[in-house]
Design an enzyme around this catalytic site. Structure first.
Site, PDB file in Angstrom:
ATOM      1  N   LYS A 111     -29.949-110.560  -1.654  1.00  0.00           N
ATOM      2  CA  LYS A 111     -30.886-111.632  -1.975  1.00  0.00           C
ATOM      3  C   LYS A 111     -31.368-112.346  -0.720  1.00  0.00           C
ATOM      4  CE  LYS A 111     -29.615-112.507  -6.780  1.00  0.00           C
ATOM      5  NZ  LYS A 111     -29.275-113.487  -7.799  1.00  0.00           N
ATOM      6  N   LYS A 196     -30.786-101.827  -9.534  1.00  0.00           N
ATOM      7  CA  LYS A 196     -30.511-102.361 -10.864  1.00  0.00           C
ATOM      8  C   LYS A 196     -31.704-103.143 -11.377  1.00  0.00           C
ATOM      9  CE  LYS A 196     -28.555-107.009 -10.546  1.00  0.00           C
ATOM     10  NZ  LYS A 196     -29.101-107.728 -11.691  1.00  0.00           N
ATOM     11  N   LYS A 199     -33.709-109.793 -12.681  1.00  0.00           N
ATOM     12  CA  LYS A 199     -34.643-110.873 -13.003  1.00  0.00           C
ATOM     13  C   LYS A 199     -35.537-111.180 -11.813  1.00  0.00           C
ATOM     14  CE  LYS A 199     -31.783-113.569 -16.093  1.00  0.00           C
ATOM     15  NZ  LYS A 199     -30.577-114.011 -15.400  1.00  0.00           N
TER      16      LYS A 199
HETATM   17  P1  ATP Z   1     -30.740-112.010 -10.547  1.00  0.00           P
HETATM   18  O1  ATP Z   1     -31.271-110.717 -10.064  1.00  0.00           O
HETATM   19  O2  ATP Z   1     -31.675-113.172 -10.341  1.00  0.00           O
HETATM   20  O3  ATP Z   1     -29.333-112.291 -10.103  1.00  0.00           O
HETATM   21  P2  ATP Z   1     -29.808-110.881 -12.982  1.00  0.00           P
HETATM   22  O4  ATP Z   1     -30.730-109.972 -13.671  1.00  0.00           O
HETATM   23  O5  ATP Z   1     -28.700-110.282 -12.168  1.00  0.00           O
HETATM   24  O6  ATP Z   1     -30.669-111.890 -12.139  1.00  0.00           O
HETATM   25  P3  ATP Z   1     -27.888-112.818 -13.970  1.00  0.00           P
HETATM   26  O7  ATP Z   1     -28.188-114.066 -14.728  1.00  0.00           O
HETATM   27  O8  ATP Z   1     -27.482-112.931 -12.528  1.00  0.00           O
HETATM   28  O9  ATP Z   1     -29.167-111.862 -14.076  1.00  0.00           O
HETATM   29  O10 ATP Z   1     -26.774-112.000 -14.747  1.00  0.00           O
HETATM   30  C1  ATP Z   1     -26.443-112.203 -16.114  1.00  0.00           C
HETATM   31  C2  ATP Z   1     -25.547-111.080 -16.595  1.00  0.00           C
HETATM   32  O11 ATP Z   1     -26.308-109.863 -16.706  1.00  0.00           O
HETATM   33  C3  ATP Z   1     -24.377-110.748 -15.647  1.00  0.00           C
HETATM   34  O12 ATP Z   1     -23.236-110.478 -16.425  1.00  0.00           O
HETATM   35  C4  ATP Z   1     -24.817-109.489 -14.953  1.00  0.00           C
HETATM   36  O13 ATP Z   1     -23.733-108.704 -14.535  1.00  0.00           O
HETATM   37  C5  ATP Z   1     -25.621-108.799 -16.039  1.00  0.00           C
HETATM   38  N1  ATP Z   1     -26.638-107.893 -15.492  1.00  0.00           N
HETATM   39  C6  ATP Z   1     -27.626-108.224 -14.624  1.00  0.00           C
HETATM   40  N2  ATP Z   1     -28.397-107.166 -14.343  1.00  0.00           N
HETATM   41  C7  ATP Z   1     -27.875-106.119 -15.043  1.00  0.00           C
HETATM   42  C8  ATP Z   1     -28.232-104.725 -15.178  1.00  0.00           C
HETATM   43  N3  ATP Z   1     -29.278-104.232 -14.532  1.00  0.00           N
HETATM   44  N4  ATP Z   1     -27.484-103.936 -16.001  1.00  0.00           N
HETATM   45  C9  ATP Z   1     -26.420-104.443 -16.662  1.00  0.00           C
HETATM   46  N5  ATP Z   1     -26.036-105.742 -16.586  1.00  0.00           N
HETATM   47  C10 ATP Z   1     -26.743-106.575 -15.787  1.00  0.00           C
HETATM   48 MG    MG Z   2     -27.478-111.563 -10.940  1.00  0.00          MG
END
Ligand code: ATP
Ligand code: MG
Length: 334
Positions: A111, A196, A199
């Protein structure tokens, strides 16, 4: 007793990875022991956020979690910043962690790389200690997260053990509960299947938003990157050599409750696989979206649920914080 805690950042781009990797397991397991789920708004401040948007997205995320099936009678749903002990314990853990171990966190590296490390907020660096505080305050035994959070969970365990060894047995050492490989643990970006689904991705073409309409889901999946060997038998579950196809199979299997390698045997060509995947995702999201629209019309009820959640969470958090402050040698205020 089993005590579950997990959190999600209030970011508009909540996606299928969040749902299949984390939130659906929260819903499935909310009645096992005691469970706490929080919208981690303080974590969202680690990158620049518009204040009005953050406020709105915090309520929207809580609404979505309820729409997905969290039952406030069965679990405690709250907003992280409503329970002040999270930031208080985070400081004690910052004074337990070392620079070296935080520097090794790959999420920080990834990040911070975006805007340059010099410009990265200090909170992005200390994010894992706040996350450890979230978990340790509730003496959680299990933390259901996606594969990407494994490293942060390991750190949480190390900090808990170190603190307990130095100052006495205050914290429960938690376990990560990560879905088995291929079962939603790591949903990949549709355009860049070696990253992955996230968001904070630059383009939303590679991610399926939980609010995406059926047409949009269909289009994004149709355009998903696969590979060029689309002949008979090209549909195989092989994440190393066929990451795009494997990702579609993982999504289809997770959405329909099957195993990706087995699901693969039912399809020959990429077109068929994509059509089936799109349909499964649309059906998976349909009830969540419908329920969201109902709940969204009644924000007062959502706010009330969140207030009640914070009221239930705070005494639990306060008890652990008091023990940690005492153990570390802080003079009691009274
Ligand atoms: P950011 O990239 O801003 O960190 P994020 O998509 O990782 O956002 P989070 O709110 O950080 O979202 O994570 C929420 C939950 O979703 C966590 O348990 C994380 O492990 C899970 N998660 C995030 N991305 C994935 C993915 N691509 N596949 C499976 N689980 C995910
Ligand atoms: Mg995350």
């Amino acid at each position: 007793m089993t005590r579950i805690l997990s959190g999600i950042q209030p970011t508009g781009g909540v996606h299928l990875g969040n749902y299949l990797g984390a939130v659906r397991y929260w819903v499935e397991d909310q009645r096992i022991g005691e469970s706490f789920y929080c919208v981690v708004d303080l974590h969202a401040l680690t990158i620049p956020r518009d204040p009005a948007e953050l406020r709105q997205e915090t309520r929207a995320m809580a609404t979505l979690l309820l729409a997905a099936g969290l039952d406030p009678e069965a679990c405690t749903l709250f907003v992280q910043s409503h329970v002040p002990q999270h930031t208080q314990l985070s400081w004690l853990l910052e004074c337990t962690a070392s620079m070296g171990e935080l520097r090794r966190m790959t999420q920080f590296k990834d990040k911070a790389a975006k805007g340059g490390e010099e410009a990265a907020r200090v909170g992005l660096f200390t994010y894992p200690t706040l996350m450890a505080a979230d978990i340790l305050l509730y003496r959680a035994t299990h933390v259901p997260v996606g594969e990407d959070q494994r490293q942060h969970l390991e750190l949480t365990r190390d900090l808990a053990e170190r603190f307990n060894t130095r100052y006495g047995p205050v914290f429960t050492v938690p376990e990560a509960t990560i879905p088995p490989p291929g079962r939603g643990a790591r949903i990949m970006d549709l355009q860049e299947p070696t990253r992955k689904m996230s968001k904070s991705a630059e383009s939303d073409q590679g991610m399926i938003g939980l609010f995406d309409e059926p047409k949009v889901v269909e289009r994004k999946i149709k355009r998903a990157v696969t590979d060029t060997d689309d002949g008979p038998d090209a549909v195989r579950f092989d994440p190393d050599t066929k990451p795009g196809v494997a990702n579609l199979l993982q999504i289809l299997a997770a959405a329909t409750g099957g195993d990706p390698a087995e699901v693969a045997t039912g399809y020959r060509r990429y077109g068929e696989l994509k059509a089936a995947t799109a349909e499964a995702v649309i059906e998976l999201l349909r009830p969540v979206q419908a329920r969201y629209r109902e709940l969204e019309a009644d924000p007062a009820t959502v706010d009330k649920i969140l207030r009640a959640g914070a009221e239930r969470a705070e005494p639990v958090a306060a008890a652990t914080l008091a023990r940690a402050m005492d153990a570390i040698g802080l003079l009691p205020a009274r």
